[in-house]
Design a protein around this motif. Structure first.
Motif, PDB file in Angstrom:
ATOM      1  N   LEU A  15       1.244  -1.417  -0.300  1.00  0.00           N
ATOM      2  CA  LEU A  15      -0.002  -0.011   0.092  1.00  0.00           C
ATOM      3  C   LEU A  15       1.026   0.926   0.040  1.00  0.00           C
ATOM      4  CD1 LEU A  15      -2.698   1.293   0.290  1.00  0.00           C
ATOM      5  CD2 LEU A  15      -2.411   1.235   2.293  1.00  0.00           C
ATOM      6  N   PHE A  16       1.498   1.494   0.687  1.00  0.00           N
ATOM      7  CA  PHE A  16       2.484   2.372   1.048  1.00  0.00           C
ATOM      8  C   PHE A  16       4.275   2.291   0.158  1.00  0.00           C
ATOM      9  CE2 PHE A  16       0.287   2.334   5.104  1.00  0.00           C
ATOM     10  CZ  PHE A  16       0.024   3.431   4.865  1.00  0.00           C
ATOM     11  N   LYS A  17       4.095   1.234  -0.390  1.00  0.00           N
ATOM     12  CA  LYS A  17       5.639   0.865  -1.270  1.00  0.00           C
ATOM     13  C   LYS A  17       5.019   1.678  -3.014  1.00  0.00           C
ATOM     14  CE  LYS A  17       8.023  -2.123  -3.394  1.00  0.00           C
ATOM     15  NZ  LYS A  17       9.095  -3.556  -3.376  1.00  0.00           N
ATOM     16  N   SER A  18       5.851   2.467  -2.614  1.00  0.00           N
ATOM     17  CA  SER A  18       5.868   3.391  -4.373  1.00  0.00           C
ATOM     18  C   SER A  18       5.247   2.372  -5.946  1.00  0.00           C
ATOM     19  CB  SER A  18       6.831   4.704  -4.947  1.00  0.00           C
ATOM     20  OG  SER A  18       6.717   5.190  -5.996  1.00  0.00           O
ATOM     21  N   PRO A  19       4.771   2.312  -6.603  1.00  0.00           N
ATOM     22  CA  PRO A  19       5.109   1.201  -7.673  1.00  0.00           C
ATOM     23  C   PRO A  19       5.935   1.155  -8.575  1.00  0.00           C
ATOM     24  CG  PRO A  19       3.284   2.949  -7.808  1.00  0.00           C
ATOM     25  CD  PRO A  19       3.940   3.326  -7.023  1.00  0.00           C
ATOM     26  N   ARG A  20       6.657   0.189  -9.243  1.00  0.00           N
ATOM     27  CA  ARG A  20       7.605   0.587 -10.061  1.00  0.00           C
ATOM     28  C   ARG A  20       7.193   1.387 -11.035  1.00  0.00           C
ATOM     29  NH1 ARG A  20      11.141  -4.319 -12.363  1.00  0.00           N
ATOM     30  NH2 ARG A  20      12.291  -3.400 -13.526  1.00  0.00           N
ATOM     31  N   MET A  21       7.953   1.815 -11.782  1.00  0.00           N
ATOM     32  CA  MET A  21       7.158   2.801 -12.592  1.00  0.00           C
ATOM     33  C   MET A  21       8.894   3.261 -13.798  1.00  0.00           C
ATOM     34  SD  MET A  21       5.606   6.592 -13.696  1.00  0.00           S
ATOM     35  CE  MET A  21       3.928   6.065 -12.249  1.00  0.00           C
ATOM     36  N   GLU A  22       8.917   2.699 -14.765  1.00  0.00           N
ATOM     37  CA  GLU A  22       9.928   2.702 -16.438  1.00  0.00           C
ATOM     38  C   GLU A  22       9.537   4.050 -17.584  1.00  0.00           C
ATOM     39  OE1 GLU A  22      12.570   0.796 -19.559  1.00  0.00           O
ATOM     40  OE2 GLU A  22      11.265   0.019 -17.334  1.00  0.00           O
ATOM     41  N   ILE A  23      10.293   5.208 -17.048  1.00  0.00           N
ATOM     42  CA  ILE A  23       9.976   6.417 -17.956  1.00  0.00           C
ATOM     43  C   ILE A  23      11.266   6.743 -19.309  1.00  0.00           C
ATOM     44  CG2 ILE A  23       9.421   8.698 -18.446  1.00  0.00           C
ATOM     45  CD1 ILE A  23       9.354   8.717 -15.493  1.00  0.00           C
ATOM     46  N   GLN A  24      10.702   6.173 -20.910  1.00  0.00           N
ATOM     47  CA  GLN A  24      12.096   6.215 -21.589  1.00  0.00           C
ATOM     48  C   GLN A  24      11.164   6.731 -22.262  1.00  0.00           C
ATOM     49  OE1 GLN A  24      12.095   2.363 -23.263  1.00  0.00           O
ATOM     50  NE2 GLN A  24      13.595   2.660 -25.053  1.00  0.00           N
ATOM     51  N   ILE A  25      12.614   8.135 -23.314  1.00  0.00           N
ATOM     52  CA  ILE A  25      12.479   9.087 -24.632  1.00  0.00           C
ATOM     53  C   ILE A  25      12.760   8.473 -25.390  1.00  0.00           C
ATOM     54  CG2 ILE A  25      13.136  10.518 -25.542  1.00  0.00           C
ATOM     55  CD1 ILE A  25      13.571  11.980 -22.438  1.00  0.00           C
ATOM     56  N   HIS A  43       8.836   9.384 -28.827  1.00  0.00           N
ATOM     57  CA  HIS A  43       8.135   8.687 -28.214  1.00  0.00           C
ATOM     58  C   HIS A  43       8.481   8.930 -26.196  1.00  0.00           C
ATOM     59  CE1 HIS A  43       6.596   7.058 -31.609  1.00  0.00           C
ATOM     60  NE2 HIS A  43       5.553   7.107 -31.837  1.00  0.00           N
ATOM     61  N   VAL A  44       7.579   9.413 -25.674  1.00  0.00           N
ATOM     62  CA  VAL A  44       7.702   9.060 -24.053  1.00  0.00           C
ATOM     63  C   VAL A  44       6.836   7.685 -23.985  1.00  0.00           C
ATOM     64  CG1 VAL A  44       7.532   9.786 -21.564  1.00  0.00           C
ATOM     65  CG2 VAL A  44       7.995  11.275 -24.155  1.00  0.00           C
ATOM     66  N   ILE A  45       7.533   6.233 -23.617  1.00  0.00           N
ATOM     67  CA  ILE A  45       6.709   5.230 -23.281  1.00  0.00           C
ATOM     68  C   ILE A  45       7.183   5.382 -21.242  1.00  0.00           C
ATOM     69  CG2 ILE A  45       7.218   2.511 -23.745  1.00  0.00           C
ATOM     70  CD1 ILE A  45       8.765   3.417 -26.212  1.00  0.00           C
ATOM     71  N   LEU A  46       5.840   4.627 -20.928  1.00  0.00           N
ATOM     72  CA  LEU A  46       5.679   4.727 -19.498  1.00  0.00           C
ATOM     73  C   LEU A  46       5.102   3.495 -19.397  1.00  0.00           C
ATOM     74  CD1 LEU A  46       5.178   5.796 -17.256  1.00  0.00           C
ATOM     75  CD2 LEU A  46       2.734   6.357 -17.456  1.00  0.00           C
ATOM     76  N   ARG A  47       6.124   2.366 -18.703  1.00  0.00           N
ATOM     77  CA  ARG A  47       5.978   1.097 -18.070  1.00  0.00           C
ATOM     78  C   ARG A  47       4.788   1.360 -16.881  1.00  0.00           C
ATOM     79  NH1 ARG A  47       9.768   0.580 -21.642  1.00  0.00           N
ATOM     80  NH2 ARG A  47       9.147  -0.438 -23.760  1.00  0.00           N
ATOM     81  N   LEU A 165      19.317  18.653 -24.336  1.00  0.00           N
ATOM     82  CA  LEU A 165      18.365  18.089 -23.530  1.00  0.00           C
ATOM     83  C   LEU A 165      17.078  17.427 -23.326  1.00  0.00           C
ATOM     84  CD1 LEU A 165      20.292  18.023 -19.763  1.00  0.00           C
ATOM     85  CD2 LEU A 165      21.044  16.798 -21.687  1.00  0.00           C
ATOM     86  N   LEU A 166      16.581  16.518 -23.688  1.00  0.00           N
ATOM     87  CA  LEU A 166      15.784  15.983 -23.432  1.00  0.00           C
ATOM     88  C   LEU A 166      15.069  15.718 -22.054  1.00  0.00           C
ATOM     89  CD1 LEU A 166      14.407  14.282 -26.728  1.00  0.00           C
ATOM     90  CD2 LEU A 166      13.625  17.084 -26.624  1.00  0.00           C
ATOM     91  N   GLU A 167      14.107  16.065 -21.754  1.00  0.00           N
ATOM     92  CA  GLU A 167      14.082  15.595 -20.525  1.00  0.00           C
ATOM     93  C   GLU A 167      12.038  15.133 -20.018  1.00  0.00           C
ATOM     94  OE1 GLU A 167      13.420  18.090 -15.398  1.00  0.00           O
ATOM     95  OE2 GLU A 167      15.338  18.441 -16.758  1.00  0.00           O
ATOM     96  N   ALA A 168      11.726  14.400 -19.869  1.00  0.00           N
ATOM     97  CA  ALA A 168      10.270  13.784 -19.098  1.00  0.00           C
ATOM     98  C   ALA A 168      10.506  13.805 -18.388  1.00  0.00           C
ATOM     99  CB  ALA A 168      10.373  12.852 -20.119  1.00  0.00           C
ATOM    100  N   THR A 169       8.937  14.295 -17.910  1.00  0.00           N
ATOM    101  CA  THR A 169       8.450  14.440 -16.234  1.00  0.00           C
ATOM    102  C   THR A 169       7.531  14.250 -15.880  1.00  0.00           C
ATOM    103  OG1 THR A 169       9.948  15.521 -16.029  1.00  0.00           O
ATOM    104  CG2 THR A 169       8.442  15.555 -14.607  1.00  0.00           C
ATOM    105  N   VAL A 170       7.218  13.379 -15.166  1.00  0.00           N
ATOM    106  CA  VAL A 170       6.230  12.358 -14.479  1.00  0.00           C
ATOM    107  C   VAL A 170       5.399  12.060 -13.214  1.00  0.00           C
ATOM    108  CG1 VAL A 170       4.200  10.387 -14.697  1.00  0.00           C
ATOM    109  CG2 VAL A 170       6.127  10.451 -16.628  1.00  0.00           C
TER     110      VAL A 170
END
Length: 403
Positions: A15-25, A43-47, A165-170
């Motif tokens: 519940l309190f653990k941050s879910p695994r998230m992967e971001i790729q440009i 493309h910004v790819i979110l997994r 630089l390209l910087e993707a932010t979620v």
């Protein structure tokens, strides 16, 4: 005191653990070099393994110029430009959403984007925004330059570093909030739209031409005078990957004797690169040289020809230098508020007059290095010329700059 049963602990941790998230440009042109004429598509790819609440997904394209001083170790960074795009939720739907966050289901999500580079640097906008520059005691106001974007050059170990630089932010919302980022460097290369050839520039030397002692010397030819000219046919512009557009002529002025031979013995062409950096009101410059071509013992007779005035001239055969090109690994000439790079072309000629009299001539031209196309990526990097010089100068105060 509240106790949790052992069977409940894994559920609480999830519940309190941050879910695994992967971001790729991902770019449509991997390992590409972009120019001022290109558009960056990708493309910004979110997994994500579990569903997450997303506040926003944005991507930014930015450029910066960093200068570093060896003396005092001062560093200064100017933001050349910054452009942001909101990818999710789309702006046209954001106003209709009841909640600030949107729940995204587990899986792979792809968000396309496209960027165009600005025509000129926009560092003056950053200065107007932060409003802090020039307000420290003893500091001077920087005059920001409106110039074309400089090419990517340098790294964290060099006195100059220009990068894009390209910087993707979620932005994650909900019970577990956080910011997740992915950064990718983009290589930028500025190309020119100029049309060549252009009007040439000429440098001249007048010399005493020693006659061949095997020939009789008339009283009027004791000190024959001739003039040697070096001309850059495209003016002060040299194009990366192309030969130097050079012409070398010797003109026999009135009173000179023509009863002796003239030949080219040595030839050298070299570019002298000067990088100037400024930080905290102090500037330094670093100089290094790049040999394009060196030839000796040529013994090549000059080719006779005639100019527009029908005056006899001797010309160096252009095949001596047309097989050598301006190295493609060099960066074109550029200038920003805190970093600039310029070049000088040096031509050295060893010319024999007669059998036993050789003169060394040196011509220097301030030149602009330009590129008409992207150089090939597989280029063997040339080392700086040995035993020439590499100097470091220190100059107090700001350089004069104009908008």
């Amino acid at each position: 005191m509240l106790f949790c049963a052992p069977s409940m602990l894994p559920q609480v941790e999830r519940l309190f653990k941050s879910p695994r998230m992967e971001i790729q440009i991902s770019l449509d042109r991997e390992q590409a070099v972009y120019t001022n004429k290109d558009e960056i598509l990708g493309h910004v790819i979110l997994r994500n393994e579990t569903q997450v609440d997303i506040n926003s997904i944005t991507i930014r394209l930015s450029g910066s110029a960093t200068s570093r001083l060896d003396v005092g170790r001062a560093t200064e960074t100017h933001q050349l430009f910054k452009t942001n795009i909101q990818l999710f939720p789309p702006k046209e739907f954001a106003s209709s959403l009841k909640s600030r966050a949107v729940t995204v289901s587990p899986g792979k999500h792809v968000f396309p984007f496209s960027f165009s580079f600005p025509h000129a640097s926009e560092c003056y906008k950053a200065s107007l925004t932060n409003g802090a520059e020039g307000k420290q005691p003893g500091s001077k106001r920087t005059q920001h330059l409106l110039r074309r974007l400089p090419p990517s050059t340098g790294d964290a170990t060099t006195v100059e570093e220009i990068k894009y630089l390209l910087e993707a932010t979620v932005q994650q919302d909900g019970l577990i909030r956080g910011t997740h980022k992915a950064i990718r460097e983009v290589h930028f290369y500025c190309t020119s739209t100029m049309h060549l050839p252009m009007r040439g520039i000429t440098d001249k030397r007048s010399v005493v031409c020693q006659p061949d002692l095997s020939e009789p010397i008339s009283p009027r030819s004791q000190e024959p005078i001739c003039e040697i000219e070096a001309t850059l046919l495209n003016g002060p512009f040299l194009v990366l990957g192309q030969p130097i557009p050079l012409r070398v002529e010797i003109t026999h002025l009135p009173g000179a004797s023509s009863n002796y031979s003239v030949s080219l013995h040595d030839f050298q062409s070299m570019l002298i690169e000067r990088t100037e950096v400024r930080a905290k009101g102090t500037s330094e410059s670093k100089t290094r040289s790049w040999i394009i071509q060196t030839m000796a013992n040529l013994r090549q007779n000059l080719v006779p020809g005639y100019d527009d005035m029908a005056e006899p001239v001797l010309r160096v055969d252009e095949s001596v230098w047309t097989r050598h090109i301006v190295p493609t690994f060099l960066t074109p000439t550029f200038e920003t508020c805190n970093v600039s790079r310029n070049f000088k072309l040096e031509i050295r000629l060893g010319i024999w007059f007669g059998r036993d009299h050789m003169r060394i001539f040196e011509f220097q031209f301030p030149v602009y290095i330009v590129s008409l196309a992207i150089p090939g990526l597989k280029v063997e990097k040339q080392e700086p010329a040995p035993d020439y010089y590499e100097s470091l100068g220190l100059e107090k105060g700001l350089l004069k700059e104009t908008m």
